[in-house]
Write a protein that holds these residues in place. Structure first.
Motif, PDB file in Angstrom:
ATOM      1  N   VAL A 231      35.578  47.546  47.768  1.00 46.73           N
ATOM      2  CA  VAL A 231      34.949  47.437  46.627  1.00 46.73           C
ATOM      3  C   VAL A 231      34.772  48.394  45.896  1.00 46.73           C
ATOM      4  N   SER A 232      35.281  49.638  46.595  1.00 53.97           N
ATOM      5  CA  SER A 232      34.546  51.109  45.698  1.00 53.97           C
ATOM      6  C   SER A 232      36.108  51.309  44.969  1.00 53.97           C
ATOM      7  N   MET A 233      37.510  50.277  45.363  1.00 51.11           N
ATOM      8  CA  MET A 233      38.040  50.874  44.025  1.00 51.11           C
ATOM      9  C   MET A 233      37.988  49.804  43.201  1.00 51.11           C
ATOM     10  N   LEU A 234      37.265  48.706  43.387  1.00 51.67           N
ATOM     11  CA  LEU A 234      37.677  47.633  42.212  1.00 51.67           C
ATOM     12  C   LEU A 234      37.319  48.260  40.821  1.00 51.67           C
TER      13      LEU A 234
ATOM     14  N   TYR B  87      36.395  42.094  53.019  1.00 51.89           N
ATOM     15  CA  TYR B  87      37.156  43.193  52.607  1.00 51.89           C
ATOM     16  C   TYR B  87      35.998  44.145  53.434  1.00 51.89           C
ATOM     17  N   ASP B  88      35.749  45.812  52.661  1.00 56.07           N
ATOM     18  CA  ASP B  88      35.036  46.221  52.821  1.00 56.07           C
ATOM     19  C   ASP B  88      34.708  47.487  52.326  1.00 56.07           C
ATOM     20  N   ASP B  89      33.680  47.916  52.438  1.00 52.97           N
ATOM     21  CA  ASP B  89      33.428  48.952  51.921  1.00 52.97           C
ATOM     22  C   ASP B  89      34.491  50.130  50.430  1.00 52.97           C
ATOM     23  N   LYS B  90      35.606  50.110  51.452  1.00 52.07           N
ATOM     24  CA  LYS B  90      36.115  51.225  51.070  1.00 52.07           C
ATOM     25  C   LYS B  90      37.393  50.027  49.763  1.00 52.07           C
TER      26      LYS B  90
ATOM     27  N   GLU C  68      41.149  44.500  53.626  1.00 53.52           N
ATOM     28  CA  GLU C  68      41.054  46.005  54.430  1.00 53.52           C
ATOM     29  C   GLU C  68      41.836  46.532  55.276  1.00 53.52           C
ATOM     30  N   ILE C  69      42.841  46.576  55.653  1.00 50.04           N
ATOM     31  CA  ILE C  69      43.430  46.773  56.515  1.00 50.04           C
ATOM     32  C   ILE C  69      44.837  46.900  55.667  1.00 50.04           C
ATOM     33  N   SER C  70      44.535  47.170  54.450  1.00 46.72           N
ATOM     34  CA  SER C  70      45.563  48.149  53.198  1.00 46.72           C
ATOM     35  C   SER C  70      45.804  49.184  53.448  1.00 46.72           C
ATOM     36  N   PRO C  71      46.568  49.971  52.860  1.00 46.80           N
ATOM     37  CA  PRO C  71      46.501  51.398  52.435  1.00 46.80           C
ATOM     38  C   PRO C  71      45.646  51.530  51.195  1.00 46.80           C
TER      39      PRO C  71
END
Length: 268
Positions: free
Chosen positions: A122-125, A117-120, A81-84
């Motif tokens: 999760v949305s990528m998976l 994790y965060d929503d960002k 969650e803190i990774s680009p």
């Protein structure tokens, strides 16, 4: 006709799955014990850590986890969650690539490093080929996942004896599928000197023909196959377009709908 999705393979109403992270050397003993009791699980591995001190070797992955599932846990175990975004993609795709090269089948699941994790993320998976992702947010219940990309387990293995006893005592009061999902780390059994927990749970669960023993991926694949069934308007005809046999409840009767089958449920 009243149709309900409340049955696992064989018309069972209960299933058990295990999930362990990191690929530590203690997995060797854990897998041996699970095999002894007929239990199945998913092992989430960091491909970049294989072969390091305290971790299993890459060369033993395929043999060690045969009969279980090898799943992703990222290459290097970062806080996603803190990774680009490009780093998130790299960590997951390259872990999948390396593990698939070792086991010879598609890797479609993962667990979140550190459980964060965060929503960002999760949305990528889905775009990264991930169908399920396990959290560390235990809820103590026996529910099927409502969101497989935020799959919350029943309990950590430190609580698994108590929750397994409750699971076995748990009847069909709620008239739905019941899933016991236990997660943890094999090295914790060494640290806490409590390997007897897996033996106690194994003794409670082994050779129970009312329970489906499955990997995380098998649970999700079965859930997806159920949800892809196609019904006529009156629900008397059902077509199973998937490659898996599934079981449904039709007017409280257990019915098998085989892969690729068009079935008339009418008794007339």
């Amino acid at each position: 006709m009243r149709i309900q999705y409340k049955l696992f393979p064989g018309g069972r109403s209960k299933a058990v799955t295990f999930s362990f992270d990191d690929g530590r050397s203690q997995d060797r003993l854990l897998v041996s014990k699970m095999n002894q009791y007929g239990l199945k699980g998913s092992f989430h591995l960091n491909s970049g850590l294989l072969g390091r001190e305290g971790y299993i070797e890459a060369e033993e992955v395929k043999t060690l986890y045969r009969g279980h599932e090898v799943s992703a846990h990222t290459v290097d175990h970062p806080f996603l969650e803190i990774s680009p975004p490009d780093q998130v993609a790299h960590e997951i795709l390259e872990d999948r690539r390396a593990l698939e090269g070792l086991v010879g089948y598609p890797v479609r699941g993962m667990s979140y490093p550190f459980g964060t994790y965060d929503d960002k993320v999760v949305s990528m998976l889905p775009a990264l080929g991930i169908e399920y992702a396990r959290t560390v947010n235990s809820h103590g219940q026996f529910d099927m996942p409502s969101d497989p990309l935020r799959w919350h387990p029943t309990c950590h293995h430190k609580q698994m004896v108590e929750r397994t006893q409750a699971f076995i005592a748990h009847g069909d009061w709620f008239n739905r599928m019941s899933l016991l999902y236990i997660w943890g780390h094999s090295y914790e059994f060494d640290h806490d000197d409590n390997w007897e927990l897996i033996d106690q749970v194994g003794e409670l669960l082994m050779d129970n023909d009312t329970i489906w023993y499955a990997t995380n991926a098998e649970i999700i694949a079965y859930k997806n196959a159920l949800e892809r069934l196609q019904f006529s308007v009156d629900r008397r005809l059902v077509y199973n377009p998937s490659a898996l046999d599934v079981w449904i409840s039709a007017d409280e009767e257990s019915i098998q709908v085989s892969a690729g089958q068009l079935l008339n449920l009418s008794k007339d």
